[in-house]
Design a protein around this motif. Structure first.
Motif, PDB file in Angstrom:
ATOM      1  N   THR A  65       0.830  -1.203   0.000  1.00  0.00           N
ATOM      2  CA  THR A  65       0.000   0.000   0.000  1.00  0.00           C
ATOM      3  C   THR A  65       0.863   1.250   0.000  1.00  0.00           C
ATOM      4  N   ARG A  66       1.953   1.213   0.756  1.00  0.00           N
ATOM      5  CA  ARG A  66       2.854   2.367   0.840  1.00  0.00           C
ATOM      6  C   ARG A  66       3.583   2.600  -0.472  1.00  0.00           C
ATOM      7  N   ASP A  67       4.006   1.502  -1.094  1.00  0.00           N
ATOM      8  CA  ASP A  67       4.827   1.585  -2.300  1.00  0.00           C
ATOM      9  C   ASP A  67       3.928   1.491  -3.534  1.00  0.00           C
ATOM     10  N   VAL A  68       3.065   2.484  -3.708  1.00  0.00           N
ATOM     11  CA  VAL A  68       2.067   2.433  -4.772  1.00  0.00           C
ATOM     12  C   VAL A  68       2.662   2.896  -6.097  1.00  0.00           C
ATOM     13  N   HIS A  69       2.386   2.117  -7.118  1.00  0.00           N
ATOM     14  CA  HIS A  69       2.820   2.477  -8.465  1.00  0.00           C
ATOM     15  C   HIS A  69       1.894   3.539  -9.038  1.00  0.00           C
ATOM     16  N   ARG A  70       2.441   4.632  -9.556  1.00  0.00           N
ATOM     17  CA  ARG A  70       1.653   5.720 -10.119  1.00  0.00           C
ATOM     18  C   ARG A  70       1.935   5.827 -11.615  1.00  0.00           C
ATOM     19  N   PRO A  71       1.039   5.318 -12.450  1.00  0.00           N
ATOM     20  CA  PRO A  71       1.249   5.365 -13.905  1.00  0.00           C
ATOM     21  C   PRO A  71       1.515   6.792 -14.384  1.00  0.00           C
ATOM     22  N   GLY A  72       2.549   6.942 -15.200  1.00  0.00           N
ATOM     23  CA  GLY A  72       2.895   8.259 -15.715  1.00  0.00           C
ATOM     24  C   GLY A  72       3.893   8.999 -14.855  1.00  0.00           C
ATOM     25  N   GLU A  73       4.101   8.523 -13.605  1.00  0.00           N
ATOM     26  CA  GLU A  73       5.061   9.159 -12.701  1.00  0.00           C
ATOM     27  C   GLU A  73       6.186   8.209 -12.313  1.00  0.00           C
ATOM     28  N   THR A  74       5.840   6.929 -12.152  1.00  0.00           N
ATOM     29  CA  THR A  74       6.837   5.921 -11.803  1.00  0.00           C
ATOM     30  C   THR A  74       6.658   4.720 -12.720  1.00  0.00           C
ATOM     31  N   ALA A  89      14.311   8.968 -21.868  1.00  0.00           N
ATOM     32  CA  ALA A  89      13.673   8.711 -23.166  1.00  0.00           C
ATOM     33  C   ALA A  89      12.221   8.285 -22.971  1.00  0.00           C
ATOM     34  N   LEU A  90      11.975   7.397 -22.007  1.00  0.00           N
ATOM     35  CA  LEU A  90      10.614   6.950 -21.732  1.00  0.00           C
ATOM     36  C   LEU A  90       9.783   8.100 -21.169  1.00  0.00           C
ATOM     37  N   GLU A  91      10.366   8.875 -20.269  1.00  0.00           N
ATOM     38  CA  GLU A  91       9.648  10.005 -19.676  1.00  0.00           C
ATOM     39  C   GLU A  91       9.209  11.003 -20.743  1.00  0.00           C
ATOM     40  N   LYS A  92      10.078  11.266 -21.714  1.00  0.00           N
ATOM     41  CA  LYS A  92       9.758  12.202 -22.794  1.00  0.00           C
ATOM     42  C   LYS A  92       8.555  11.712 -23.603  1.00  0.00           C
ATOM     43  N   LEU A  94       6.200   9.628 -22.569  1.00  0.00           N
ATOM     44  CA  LEU A  94       4.992   9.589 -21.757  1.00  0.00           C
ATOM     45  C   LEU A  94       4.380  10.968 -21.554  1.00  0.00           C
ATOM     46  N   LYS A  95       5.202  12.010 -21.600  1.00  0.00           N
ATOM     47  CA  LYS A  95       4.688  13.367 -21.429  1.00  0.00           C
ATOM     48  C   LYS A  95       3.742  13.757 -22.567  1.00  0.00           C
ATOM     49  N   LYS A  96       3.868  13.079 -23.697  1.00  0.00           N
ATOM     50  CA  LYS A  96       3.020  13.373 -24.857  1.00  0.00           C
ATOM     51  C   LYS A  96       1.731  12.547 -24.854  1.00  0.00           C
ATOM     52  N   CYS A  97       1.638  11.587 -23.921  1.00  0.00           N
ATOM     53  CA  CYS A  97       0.476  10.691 -23.901  1.00  0.00           C
ATOM     54  C   CYS A  97      -0.766  11.411 -23.387  1.00  0.00           C
ATOM     55  N   GLN A  98      -1.880  11.085 -23.995  1.00  0.00           N
ATOM     56  CA  GLN A  98      -3.158  11.690 -23.628  1.00  0.00           C
ATOM     57  C   GLN A  98      -4.060  10.744 -22.832  1.00  0.00           C
ATOM     58  N   SER A  99      -3.706   9.471 -22.778  1.00  0.00           N
ATOM     59  CA  SER A  99      -4.569   8.508 -22.094  1.00  0.00           C
ATOM     60  C   SER A  99      -3.742   7.432 -21.409  1.00  0.00           C
ATOM     61  N   LEU A 100      -4.385   6.723 -20.475  1.00  0.00           N
ATOM     62  CA  LEU A 100      -3.728   5.631 -19.769  1.00  0.00           C
ATOM     63  C   LEU A 100      -3.360   4.506 -20.729  1.00  0.00           C
ATOM     64  N   TYR A 106       3.552   2.420 -24.027  1.00  0.00           N
ATOM     65  CA  TYR A 106       4.979   2.731 -23.922  1.00  0.00           C
ATOM     66  C   TYR A 106       5.648   1.953 -22.787  1.00  0.00           C
ATOM     67  N   TYR A 107       4.918   1.730 -21.706  1.00  0.00           N
ATOM     68  CA  TYR A 107       5.453   0.901 -20.634  1.00  0.00           C
ATOM     69  C   TYR A 107       5.782  -0.494 -21.165  1.00  0.00           C
ATOM     70  N   HIS A 108       4.858  -1.076 -21.900  1.00  0.00           N
ATOM     71  CA  HIS A 108       5.047  -2.435 -22.399  1.00  0.00           C
ATOM     72  C   HIS A 108       6.184  -2.513 -23.412  1.00  0.00           C
ATOM     73  N   ARG A 109       6.335  -1.490 -24.210  1.00  0.00           N
ATOM     74  CA  ARG A 109       7.485  -1.458 -25.134  1.00  0.00           C
ATOM     75  C   ARG A 109       8.792  -1.400 -24.361  1.00  0.00           C
ATOM     76  N   PHE A 110       8.804  -0.616 -23.282  1.00  0.00           N
ATOM     77  CA  PHE A 110       9.995  -0.516 -22.439  1.00  0.00           C
ATOM     78  C   PHE A 110      10.328  -1.878 -21.838  1.00  0.00           C
ATOM     79  N   TYR A 111       9.313  -2.562 -21.287  1.00  0.00           N
ATOM     80  CA  TYR A 111       9.544  -3.880 -20.703  1.00  0.00           C
ATOM     81  C   TYR A 111      10.025  -4.879 -21.752  1.00  0.00           C
TER      82      TYR A 111
END
Length: 213
Positions: A65-74, A89-92, A94-100, A106-111
């Protein structure tokens, strides 16, 4: 007749047809007791005997609960929630993304990229160590399982494994390679895994509580 009584974080349910008392901890942090015993003092004694086990489970829930994943931030990476600033590169992107949905893409491509970079050498290491060679190794995103091995000797690994710690990644690799010898989850299968990972039971138990996302 069945009745429930709640005291603090304890949920007690009288089950006269049960042969045993069952104590579980929910993901919300409630301790549930289902028992044919109606005597409150005996129930308290049972809870006291299981106190260490209960505290361990509650501590895990608190940590998650404490270590919550925040999509778009972590991003969940190698067992930790890492700030996106560590991956410019990933952060850049994600800043252009308009939706979850775009963020997840992009997360899945990174993985996927990290899996293709990291996993082959670890798979080769354990395949050599175990003397077990798959006919083919594949990587893809899967929602319900971390890996698989079929009767043809094809081993498939979930690219979302990169969310996990190296300790858990290694367990999945050894687990799937062991299926090349035992296509089941028999005692012999678990013994083979334990030959290469002595903490097999703990790792297996922990992975039951972790799901790809």
């Amino acid at each position: 007749m069945t009745f429930c009584a709640r005291t603090s974080a304890i949920l007690y349910e009288y089950r006269p047809r049960n042969r045993n008392t069952y104590i579980t901890v929910t993901k919300e942090g409630e301790v549930c007791v289902r028992s044919p015993i109606r005597d409150e003092q005996r129930i308290r004694e049972l809870l006291c005997r299981k106190e260490e086990w209960i505290r361990e489970h509650l501590a895990r829930i608190h940590e998650r609960t404490r270590d919550v994943h925040r999509p778009g931030e972590t991003i969940r990476f190698r067992g930790e929630n890492v700030p996106l600033g560590h991956f410019p590169a990933l952060e850049k992107k994600l800043k252009k993304c308009q939706s979850l949905i775009d963020i997840e893409k992009y997360y899945h491509r990174f993985y996927r990229d990290e899996a293709l970079l990291t996993l082959p050498s670890r798979i080769e290491h354990y395949a050599r160590k175990m003397g077990l060679r798959p006919s083919s190794v594949r990587f893809k995103k899967m929602r319900r399982r971390w890996g698989s091995c079929d009767a043809r000797g094809i081993v498939t690994f979930n690219t979302l494994m990169m969310q996990l710690s190296y300790e858990h990644i290694d367990y999945i690799i050894v687990h799937e390679l062991a299926h090349l010898r035992h296509m089941n989850h028999s005692g012999e299968f678990h013994a083979l895994v334990a030959c290469f990972l002595p903490e097999e039971k703990r790792l297996r138990r922990e992975l039951r509580e972790i799901h790809p996302y």
